[in-house]
Design a protein around this motif. Structure first.
Motif, PDB file in Angstrom:
ATOM      1  N   ALA A   1     -55.556  69.277  41.498  1.00 19.70           N
ATOM      2  CA  ALA A   1     -54.597  68.835  42.507  1.00 19.70           C
ATOM      3  C   ALA A   1     -54.116  67.405  42.273  1.00 19.70           C
ATOM      4  CB  ALA A   1     -55.192  68.968  43.902  1.00 19.70           C
ATOM      5  N   PHE A   2     -54.988  66.529  41.795  1.00 18.55           N
ATOM      6  CA  PHE A   2     -54.561  65.144  41.578  1.00 18.55           C
ATOM      7  C   PHE A   2     -53.479  65.085  40.504  1.00 18.55           C
ATOM      8  CE2 PHE A   2     -54.820  61.017  39.440  1.00 18.55           C
ATOM      9  CZ  PHE A   2     -54.630  60.161  40.523  1.00 18.55           C
ATOM     10  N   GLU A   3     -53.732  65.712  39.379  1.00 16.59           N
ATOM     11  CA  GLU A   3     -52.751  65.717  38.288  1.00 16.59           C
ATOM     12  C   GLU A   3     -51.473  66.443  38.715  1.00 16.59           C
ATOM     13  OE1 GLU A   3     -56.737  64.971  36.850  1.00 16.59           O
ATOM     14  OE2 GLU A   3     -55.919  66.640  38.030  1.00 16.59           O
ATOM     15  N   GLY A   4     -51.655  67.536  39.453  1.00 12.74           N
ATOM     16  CA  GLY A   4     -50.493  68.299  39.911  1.00 12.74           C
ATOM     17  C   GLY A   4     -49.628  67.505  40.866  1.00 12.74           C
ATOM     18  N   ALA A   5     -50.267  66.782  41.787  1.00 10.08           N
ATOM     19  CA  ALA A   5     -49.515  65.957  42.732  1.00 10.08           C
ATOM     20  C   ALA A   5     -48.834  64.797  42.023  1.00 10.08           C
ATOM     21  CB  ALA A   5     -50.437  65.444  43.832  1.00 10.08           C
ATOM     22  N   MET A   6     -49.555  64.172  41.079  1.00 15.10           N
ATOM     23  CA  MET A   6     -48.987  63.044  40.352  1.00 15.10           C
ATOM     24  C   MET A   6     -47.726  63.443  39.578  1.00 15.10           C
ATOM     25  SD  MET A   6     -49.979  59.906  40.410  1.00 15.10           S
ATOM     26  CE  MET A   6     -51.315  58.800  40.884  1.00 15.10           C
ATOM     27  N   ALA A   7     -47.657  64.688  39.137  1.00 17.51           N
ATOM     28  CA  ALA A   7     -46.478  65.144  38.403  1.00 17.51           C
ATOM     29  C   ALA A   7     -45.229  65.105  39.281  1.00 17.51           C
ATOM     30  CB  ALA A   7     -46.709  66.560  37.875  1.00 17.51           C
TER      31      ALA A   7
ATOM     32  N   GLU B   1     -42.750  60.166  41.453  1.00 20.05           N
ATOM     33  CA  GLU B   1     -42.030  59.273  40.543  1.00 20.05           C
ATOM     34  C   GLU B   1     -42.649  57.877  40.577  1.00 20.05           C
ATOM     35  OE1 GLU B   1     -37.677  57.414  40.675  1.00 20.05           O
ATOM     36  OE2 GLU B   1     -37.675  59.507  40.050  1.00 20.05           O
ATOM     37  N   ASN B   2     -43.086  57.461  41.759  1.00 19.37           N
ATOM     38  CA  ASN B   2     -43.787  56.188  41.923  1.00 19.37           C
ATOM     39  C   ASN B   2     -45.258  56.506  42.182  1.00 19.37           C
ATOM     40  OD1 ASN B   2     -44.890  53.767  42.709  1.00 19.37           O
ATOM     41  ND2 ASN B   2     -43.231  53.206  44.102  1.00 19.37           N
ATOM     42  N   PRO B   3     -46.139  56.405  41.171  1.00 25.66           N
ATOM     43  CA  PRO B   3     -47.548  56.785  41.353  1.00 25.66           C
ATOM     44  C   PRO B   3     -48.248  56.021  42.465  1.00 25.66           C
ATOM     45  CG  PRO B   3     -47.072  56.311  39.035  1.00 25.66           C
ATOM     46  CD  PRO B   3     -45.874  55.914  39.816  1.00 25.66           C
ATOM     47  N   ASN B   4     -47.815  54.791  42.728  1.00 24.85           N
ATOM     48  CA  ASN B   4     -48.449  54.002  43.785  1.00 24.85           C
ATOM     49  C   ASN B   4     -48.120  54.514  45.179  1.00 24.85           C
ATOM     50  OD1 ASN B   4     -49.750  52.144  42.073  1.00 24.85           O
ATOM     51  ND2 ASN B   4     -47.852  50.995  41.814  1.00 24.85           N
ATOM     52  N   LEU B   5     -47.162  55.443  45.260  1.00 28.03           N
ATOM     53  CA  LEU B   5     -46.794  56.013  46.551  1.00 28.03           C
ATOM     54  C   LEU B   5     -47.099  57.508  46.609  1.00 28.03           C
ATOM     55  CD1 LEU B   5     -43.546  54.104  47.523  1.00 28.03           C
ATOM     56  CD2 LEU B   5     -45.703  54.155  48.745  1.00 28.03           C
ATOM     57  N   ILE B   6     -48.099  57.942  45.858  1.00 26.36           N
ATOM     58  CA  ILE B   6     -48.488  59.345  45.921  1.00 26.36           C
ATOM     59  C   ILE B   6     -48.906  59.670  47.360  1.00 26.36           C
ATOM     60  CG2 ILE B   6     -50.857  58.830  45.165  1.00 26.36           C
ATOM     61  CD1 ILE B   6     -50.765  61.613  43.745  1.00 26.36           C
ATOM     62  N   SER B   7     -48.451  60.809  47.847  1.00 29.30           N
ATOM     63  CA  SER B   7     -48.635  61.126  49.260  1.00 29.30           C
ATOM     64  C   SER B   7     -49.015  62.592  49.449  1.00 29.30           C
ATOM     65  CB  SER B   7     -47.338  60.849  50.023  1.00 29.30           C
ATOM     66  OG  SER B   7     -46.358  61.820  49.688  1.00 29.30           O
ATOM     67  N   ARG B   8     -49.260  62.952  50.691  1.00 26.49           N
ATOM     68  CA  ARG B   8     -49.568  64.353  51.008  1.00 26.49           C
ATOM     69  C   ARG B   8     -48.420  65.277  50.612  1.00 26.49           C
ATOM     70  NH1 ARG B   8     -51.042  64.599  57.133  1.00 26.49           N
ATOM     71  NH2 ARG B   8     -49.345  63.062  57.223  1.00 26.49           N
ATOM     72  N   ALA B   9     -47.195  64.793  50.694  1.00 30.81           N
ATOM     73  CA  ALA B   9     -46.052  65.636  50.324  1.00 30.81           C
ATOM     74  C   ALA B   9     -46.131  66.063  48.866  1.00 30.81           C
ATOM     75  CB  ALA B   9     -44.745  64.894  50.588  1.00 30.81           C
ATOM     76  N   HIS B  10     -46.593  65.168  47.987  1.00 28.04           N
ATOM     77  CA  HIS B  10     -46.707  65.524  46.569  1.00 28.04           C
ATOM     78  C   HIS B  10     -47.795  66.575  46.356  1.00 28.04           C
ATOM     79  CE1 HIS B  10     -45.065  61.251  46.376  1.00 28.04           C
ATOM     80  NE2 HIS B  10     -44.091  62.023  45.935  1.00 28.04           N
ATOM     81  N   PHE B  11     -48.898  66.461  47.101  1.00 31.33           N
ATOM     82  CA  PHE B  11     -49.928  67.495  47.041  1.00 31.33           C
ATOM     83  C   PHE B  11     -49.376  68.817  47.566  1.00 31.33           C
ATOM     84  CE2 PHE B  11     -52.724  63.901  46.515  1.00 31.33           C
ATOM     85  CZ  PHE B  11     -53.807  64.404  45.794  1.00 31.33           C
ATOM     86  N   ALA B  12     -48.592  68.756  48.633  1.00 33.48           N
ATOM     87  CA  ALA B  12     -48.036  69.978  49.215  1.00 33.48           C
ATOM     88  C   ALA B  12     -47.138  70.694  48.216  1.00 33.48           C
ATOM     89  CB  ALA B  12     -47.265  69.631  50.487  1.00 33.48           C
ATOM     90  N   ARG B  13     -46.327  69.939  47.480  1.00 32.91           N
ATOM     91  CA  ARG B  13     -45.439  70.575  46.495  1.00 32.91           C
ATOM     92  C   ARG B  13     -46.244  71.247  45.389  1.00 32.91           C
ATOM     93  NH1 ARG B  13     -41.817  65.198  46.938  1.00 32.91           N
ATOM     94  NH2 ARG B  13     -40.880  65.747  48.941  1.00 32.91           N
ATOM     95  N   TYR B  14     -47.351  70.620  44.992  1.00 33.24           N
ATOM     96  CA  TYR B  14     -48.195  71.245  43.967  1.00 33.24           C
ATOM     97  C   TYR B  14     -48.812  72.539  44.490  1.00 33.24           C
ATOM     98  CZ  TYR B  14     -52.171  72.153  40.935  1.00 33.24           C
ATOM     99  OH  TYR B  14     -53.089  72.770  40.110  1.00 33.24           O
TER     100      TYR B  14
END
Length: 279
Positions: free
Chosen positions: A120-126, A129-142
Motif C-alpha cells: 500500500a505504501f508504494e502503491g499510494a506513493m505512485a 506527485e508531491n511525496p511530502n503530501l501523501i494522503s489518505r486519498a492516494h491510499f484510496a486510489r491504490y
C-alpha cells in the motif's frame, strides 16, 4: 455579486487532486468560473501555475490553502484565503504539518498490511506527485486500483476513517495555530465543509465559537458534499455567528468529486459572500 460564478475550494496534484494546477484553473474557467481559489492541502506549490493559467483564461485567482487541524481529537480542515503566499509564518507552519505525512503513511501501510493488503505504501506513493503530501486519498486510489473497492468514497467508508483498519491518527496543527498563520499572512480563515465532520450540534457550536474567538471569519455554506438541508442549516449558523459565507466544490478530479468546478448552487439569501472581500 449574486451573478458572479466563484469557487473557493478545489485541489490539484500539488496535494491530492488528480489534475495539475494549471489544468484545474483552465477547467474552472471553461466551466464559467470567474473567480477561483486553489486550496491544496498544507501546501502552496500549485499557486504560481494556477495563477498563470487563470490570467491566460481571463479568470481571477485568490490564493488559497486547506490546513489540517486537530480539535478535541477530531480532524477538521480550515481554508485560508487571500493571503500573502510568501509570508514566512504561514510557510513555516505549513511545513511543520507536512513533515509528518510520510511517517503517517508508513504506519497506514503497516496497518493495511496487517489485514493482508500488501504494497500500500508504494502503491499510494505512485499516485502522489508531491511525496511530502501523501494522503489518505492516494491510499484510496491504490485500493480502488487493486479492485478492493469500487470507488474512493467506498474505501474511506470501509478502511480509512476512525475505527476502520487503515486509519492512523496524526498530530495536526491546533485551531489557534492554523488561524494565526492565516491571519499573519493577511488571509481570511474559513471552516471547510462543516457537514462532513462526525460531530454533535453542541460540539460544532463550541468549535465555531472557539474558531470565531481565534479570529476565524468564514464558513463554507455551499460545498459539493452538502445536502440542501445542510446548506440551510449552515446558512443559519453563518448568520448566527456573523460569519462570511463561502462556497466551493471541493473538486479533486472528474471521477472523484461530488460536483464539478463552477457547478454549485448559489448561496441562500441573507448572507455576506466571502468573495466580496476579493472583488
Amino acid at each position: 455579486m449574486s451573478d458572479l460564478n466563484w469557487d473557493f475550494h478545489c485541489h490539484s496534484t500539488a496535494s491530492d487532486g488528480l489534475l495539475p494546477a494549471a489544468e484545474v484553473a483552465r477547467r474552472a474557467a471553461g466551466n464559467g468560473v470567474q473567480l477561483l481559489a486553489l486550496t491544496d492541502h498544507d501546501d502552496l506549490a500549485g499557486l504560481p501555475a494556477a495563477r498563470a493559467a487563470a490570467e491566460e483564461m481571463g479568470m481571477g485567482l485568490v490564493n488559497g490553502v486547506e490546513v489540517s487541524i486537530e480539535w478535541e481529537g477530531l480532524s477538521i480542515h480550515v481554508v485560508g484565503l487571500g493571503f500573502d503566499a510568501a509570508n514566512p509564518v504561514l510557510n513555516e507552519g505549513l511545513a511543520s504539518i507536512r513533515s509528518g505525512r510520510v511517517v503517517r503513511a508508513r504506519r497506514m501501510a503497516e496497518a493495511l498490511d496487517a489485514i493482508a493488503i500488501r504494497g500500500a505504501f508504494e502503491g499510494a506513493m505512485a499516485y502522489a506527485e508531491n511525496p511530502n503530501l501523501i494522503s489518505r486519498a492516494h491510499f484510496a486510489r491504490y485500493l480502488v486500483q487493486i479492485g478492493l473497492c469500487k470507488d474512493v468514497h467506498n474505501v474511506f467508508d470501509n478502511y480509512l476513517t476512525p475505527g476502520k483498519p487503515g486509519y492512523v491518527e496524526h498530530r495536526w496543527a491546533s485551531l489557534e495555530d492554523a488561524v494565526s498563520w492565516i491571519r499573519a499572512a493577511g488571509g481570511v480563515a474559513v471552516v471547510a465543509h462543516p457537514g462532513r465532520y462526525k460531530i454533535s450540534n453542541a460540539a460544532l457550536r463550541r468549535f465555531l465559537g472557539q474558531f470565531k474567538d481565534a479570529g476565524g471569519e468564514g464558513i463554507e455554506v455551499v460545498t459539493g458534499s452538502h445536502s440542501p438541508d445542510q446548506i440551510h442549516h449552515f446558512a443559519r449558523l453563518a448568520r448566527h455567528y456573523g460569519f462570511l459565507a463561502s462556497r466551493g466544490s471541493d473538486f479533486h478530479g472528474p471521477e472523484e468529486s461530488y460536483t464539478d468546478l463552477g457547478r454549485l448552487s448559489p448561496l441562500p439569501d441573507g448572507l455576506t459572500p466571502i468573495c466580496s472581500r476579493f472583488v
